[in-house]
Design an enzyme around this catalytic site. Structure first.
Site, short mmCIF file in Angstrom:
data_model
loop_
_atom_site.label_atom_id
_atom_site.label_comp_id
_atom_site.label_asym_id
_atom_site.label_seq_id
_atom_site.Cartn_x
_atom_site.Cartn_y
_atom_site.Cartn_z
N HIS A 156 44.99 47.26 -20.33
CA HIS A 156 45.53 46.84 -21.62
C HIS A 156 44.95 46.20 -22.64
O HIS A 156 45.11 46.00 -23.73
CB HIS A 156 47.00 45.94 -21.29
CG HIS A 156 46.87 44.83 -20.81
ND1 HIS A 156 46.99 44.32 -19.45
CD2 HIS A 156 46.66 43.58 -21.70
CE1 HIS A 156 46.76 43.09 -19.58
NE2 HIS A 156 46.65 42.64 -20.76
N ASP A 194 46.44 49.22 -14.45
CA ASP A 194 45.94 48.57 -15.48
C ASP A 194 44.50 48.03 -15.12
O ASP A 194 44.23 46.77 -15.26
CB ASP A 194 46.93 47.02 -15.72
CG ASP A 194 46.73 46.60 -16.76
OD1 ASP A 194 45.99 47.29 -17.76
OD2 ASP A 194 47.27 45.33 -17.12
N SER A 226 44.28 37.82 -19.01
CA SER A 226 44.23 39.08 -18.61
C SER A 226 42.75 39.71 -18.25
O SER A 226 42.00 39.64 -19.34
CB SER A 226 44.76 40.12 -19.57
OG SER A 226 46.51 39.77 -19.82
#
Length: 209
Positions: free
Chosen positions: A11, A41, A116
């Site tokens: 992402h 992901d 992230s």
């Protein structure tokens, strides 16, 4: 890797027209997306013209224990080179909204927007997970187990995607009601509740319970 292979979240780079990687010493490089998988992901990026990069060793997430100390590294809210400290709160935490069927590492080390794709690091200095998402209030974070990552990286590097197997079944945990019927002393394991017509499981003769 030392020659510029970098792991991040899918992402983070999804839909990007241009990827730039900034190193801790301030150098910036153009990044090329080699492959990604939105189901877990995970993404693999390469930067060219570098060698001898400092690399954290990849650990063994199967040996990770609940209560073990961990560090979450990243750039939360744009604050570069940030480290937060916590423990492994839970293992085997499936996140249906993110990737059904995969167990993530849950931690109370602060994971916020900007963490992230950063590593979850053990006290031995080994990467045990890749930070991927957090609860809305930031009190609970989740990381992709590094053993899963290690298994997928060769496919991302060679093919640019992950080829997933498909059985065509619906499974469920063995319940308290199921255990006596199956001759089990305690409810453990999984049951096939549904078999999709014409799919590999059906063709192979598997039956629903």
């Amino acid at each position: 890797r030392e020659d510029g292979l970098l792991v991040t979240n899918a992402h983070v780079v999804e839909g990007a027209e241009r990827i730039e990687v900034k190193l801790a010493d301030g150098r910036r490089f153009q990044g090329k997306l080699l492959g990604s998988d939105s189901r877990v992901d995970l993404a693999l990026v390469r930067i060219e013209g570098v060698s001898g990069l400092a690399v954290l060793p990849l650990g063994d997430s199967n040996r990770l224990r609940v209560g073990e100390f961990v560090l979450a590294l990243g750039h939360p809210f744009g604050l570069e080179q940030t480290v937060s400290f916590g423990i492994v709160s839970r293992k085997g935490a499936p996140l249906r909204a993110a990737a059904p069927g995969f167990d993530y590492i849950q931690t109370d080390a602060a994971v916020n927007p900007g963490n992230s794709g950063g590593p979850l690091v053990s006290m031995a200095g080994e990467v045990v997970g890749i930070n991927t998402l957090a609860a809305r209030n930031g009190s609970i974070g989740f990381a992709i187990p590094i053993n899963l990552v290690k298994g997928l990286l060769p496919q991302l590097a060679e093919k640019g995607e992950v080829a997933w197997g498909w059985l065509g079944v619906g499974i469920d945990e063995v319940s308290d009601e199921d255990a006596p019927k199956l001759g089990l002393r305690e409810p453990r394991g999984a049951l096939i509740r549904q078999v999709m017509a014409g799919q590999p499981a059906d063709q192979g003769g598997l039956k629903a319970m």
